[in-house]
Scaffold this active site. Structure first.
Site, short mmCIF file in Angstrom:
data_model
loop_
_atom_site.label_atom_id
_atom_site.label_comp_id
_atom_site.label_asym_id
_atom_site.label_seq_id
_atom_site.Cartn_x
_atom_site.Cartn_y
_atom_site.Cartn_z
N ASP A 403 33.29 41.63 30.77
CA ASP A 403 34.54 42.40 30.83
C ASP A 403 35.73 41.48 31.06
O ASP A 403 35.58 40.29 31.31
CB ASP A 403 34.46 43.47 31.92
CG ASP A 403 34.46 42.88 33.33
OD1 ASP A 403 34.08 41.70 33.49
OD2 ASP A 403 34.82 43.61 34.26
N GLU A 406 35.85 39.41 34.14
CA GLU A 406 34.84 38.34 34.22
C GLU A 406 33.84 38.59 35.35
O GLU A 406 33.42 37.67 36.05
CB GLU A 406 35.52 36.97 34.39
CG GLU A 406 36.49 36.67 33.26
CD GLU A 406 37.14 35.30 33.36
OE1 GLU A 406 37.11 34.70 34.44
OE2 GLU A 406 37.67 34.83 32.34
#
Length: 615
Positions: A403, A406
């Protein structure tokens, strides 16, 4: 005291100035690489030593308006010590202009010391520090050399080792430098001093120069360069002032006249733009932040794209173009990009975040729409085509990735929004190069996402969208807004999206206000972020405009919500610099400052005409 710190730099040299006016570190020969820890200090000695970090200084910091000169003022009951730091656009040198004002009705005599404990390079090795007969200090290893000099005659010096009896730091504590001319080791240090004599109520001023270069063993190259800079310092400063004046003049063409009537917004807008310029390297890379803790001195496609768009919106076209050239050179053969890169183009973290690929295409399309430059699309068509083909495969398979925060692996709402936008922008640019017939599959995939994403991500019971599917994550996350703003996969006035936004707004109850990433966030303790607060503000403003066009009587409440969130962001600007986060209890900057993405989101809001950035 205003705890702030600042940065000064050009596109090769960037310096971080700390809360007390100290030089924390330099990046050279590129913005963000390599790091040279400076650990500098100023000290006054009048019967006893007084370091710049001592408690009885009253310290304030600010930028000089419409320049990248950063000013630190240290004041006590006797003197006002002002340091003006800047890096000229024409030379890779940090110039520290020192002003000393005597506040008393009597003459003052004291010593002023400048101390350094510079560690050269990413992996410091044995170095040598030496005092030259030219009247300057040089510190060097096999790769770089730093020269420290002054246009005021240096009265004393010391070259030593930090944790030994020869340490210049110890000498300053005693008020007398031993004048050892050379020292070698892993932790060499040095100091220079001036005997200051100032009549009552009078002032004096002089410059300290810090000049880095690559080193080939010849001291004369850097000492001659220092002399040239010292002899032309006023012209060098004027050239930089004229450059900054030109930049501000260009910016003014793109700022709405009404905005210029609000002095605070206008001032922050100028500072935000000039800050972003200092994050842009000469080779095209744009770092996320000049920060080491957390370590954000790298190129993320996502952050660089938002920054490029912000610069483009205000008429700065060459830097986004250079960024796209940089990204084109480092693109993977399959059309993807890695998580982040050093500014020299070497990979750092090698995970794939698909949203970054979509973001780069989105930024390229915004650049094209603003410039109308078909040759731009032709030049980068191979890059665009490869990236879009990669996104198409990801979209059709709902391929998981990391995502944007991170933290997690899955299929995320924000990522799918960015994927949709990237494909739509690539499809739009295909018309400029007469390739539309060859990329019909992109158009079909765009329609597929438009239909499938809302259906797969919607939570019937919660009446809002999920953060991710595969695995399902029902967390309320501000990044879900990306489905609508800025990526336009779901209409801004879709009732499901409105309820998602309202759920996000209600989820955060910080003491200081603002919007965070998600309620369970623990990064730096979980705080409101500038970008997420602006994100919701931008969504509400866009919603207001759409509803207003439809003569919806409920439109005004969303404009009020947007303004309230924007005013919160304005409150937490630190002389025009925006951090990543604001401490949820204390209201002080947290994490990186300045964060490029925070400044970029502010500029996107201020630009107001968001139609140009909506795919």
């Amino acid at each position: 005291m205003i705890y702030m710190g600042g940065i000064v730099g050009n596109n090769s040299l960037l310096a971080k100035i700390g809360d007390y006016g100290e030089i924390e570190y330099l990046f050279y020969p590129q913005v963000g690489y390599e790091t040279h820890f400076f650990d500098s200090a100023l000290a006054v000695y009048d019967k006893k030593v007084k370091w710049h970090w001592d408690d009885d200084w009253d310290i304030t910091q600010k930028y000089i308006e419409e320049t990248n000169i950063f000013k630190t003022i240290l004041e006590d009951d006797k003197i006002i010590l002002t340091i003006k730091d800047f890096v000229p656009v024409s030379h890779n040198v940090l110039i520290r202009r020192v002003y000393i004002k005597n506040k008393l009705d009597k003459k003052l005599n004291f010593k002023l010391f400048f101390y350094e404990n510079l560690r050269i390079g990413e992996n410091p090795i044995t170095n040598t520090v030496k005092f030259l007969e030219d009247g300057c200090i040089v510190k060097y290893n096999g790769k770089y050399i730093f020269c420290i000099g002054s246009d005021k005659r240096i009265d004393s010096f010391q070259c030593g080792n930090r944790y030994s009896k020869t340490s210049a730091y110890i000498d300053i504590e005693n008020g007398i430098l031993k004048e050892h001319k050379e020292s070698s080791g892993l932790l060499t240090d040095s100091a220079i001093s001036w005997n200051i004599k100032i009549d009552e109520k009078r002032s004096l001023a002089f410059n300290i120069y810090i000049l880095p270069q690559r080193f080939d063993g010849d001291f004369s190259i850097i000492t001659e360069q220092l002399k040239i800079i010292m002899n032309n310092s006023e012209n060098i400063k004027n050239l930089s002032m004229n450059y900054w004046k030109h930049i501000i003049g260009e910016i003014n063409r793109f700022i709405h006249p009404e905005l210029r009537q609000n002095n605070k917004i206008y001032s922050i807008t100028k500072r935000a733009l000039m800050t972003l310029l200092m994050l842009c390297d000469k080779e095209g890379g744009i770092i996320a932040a000049p920060s080491l803790h957390p370590d954000y001195r790298y190129v993320w496609g996502r952050d660089g794209s938002y920054i490029s768009i912000a610069l483009d919106l205000f008429g700065i076209r060459n830097i986004p173009d250079r960024f796209f050239e940089f990204m084109s050179k480092i693109q993977n053969a399959d059309g993807s990009w890695l998580q982040n890169y050093y500014v020299n183009g070497k990979p750092r973290l090698t995970a794939i975040q698909t949203d970054q690929i979509g973001s780069i295409l989105w930024a390229m399309d915004v650049h094209y729409r603003l410039t109308g430059d078909r040759k731009f699309v032709e030049r980068y068509w191979n890059t665009i085509e490869k990236a879009a083909n990669y996104l198409r495969l990801v979209a059709l398979n709902f391929t998981p990735c990391f995502d944007l925060w991170e933290e997690r692996f899955g299929v995320f709402a924000y990522t799918m929004g960015a994927t949709y936008a990237g494909l739509k922008c690539a499809y739009s640019m295909s018309k400029a190069v007469n390739k539309r017939d060859k990329v019909k599959d992109w158009g079909k995939t765009i329609e597929f996402l438009k239909h499938e994403v809302p259906k797969r991500f919607y939570l019937e019971d919660e009446e809002r969208f999920a953060k991710s599917i595969n695995p399902l994550d029902k967390t309320i996350d501000t990044s879900i807004l990306g489905l609508s703003y800025p990526f336009n996969l779901i209409d801004v006035d879709d009732e499901r999206m409105i309820k998602t936004a309202e759920a996000i707004e209600k989820a955060f109850k910080y003491k200081v206000g603002g919007i965070g990433r998600y309620p369970e966030d623990i990064y730096f303790g979980g705080n409101p972020w500038i970008i997420t607060t602006l994100w919701l503000s931008l969504y509400y403003r866009r919603l207001y405009k759409v509803l207003k066009e439809k003569d919806d009587n409920g439109a005004d409440i969303y404009l009020q919500k947007s303004k309230k969130l924007f005013n919160w962001v304005m409150k937490y600007s630190f002389d025009g610099l925006f951090p990543e986060q604001i401490h949820k209890e204390l209201g002080v900057p947290m994490s990186a400052m300045p964060l490029g993405w925070s400044n970029a989101m502010f500029l996107i809001y201020v630009y107001e005409n968001d139609k140009v950035i909506i795919p």
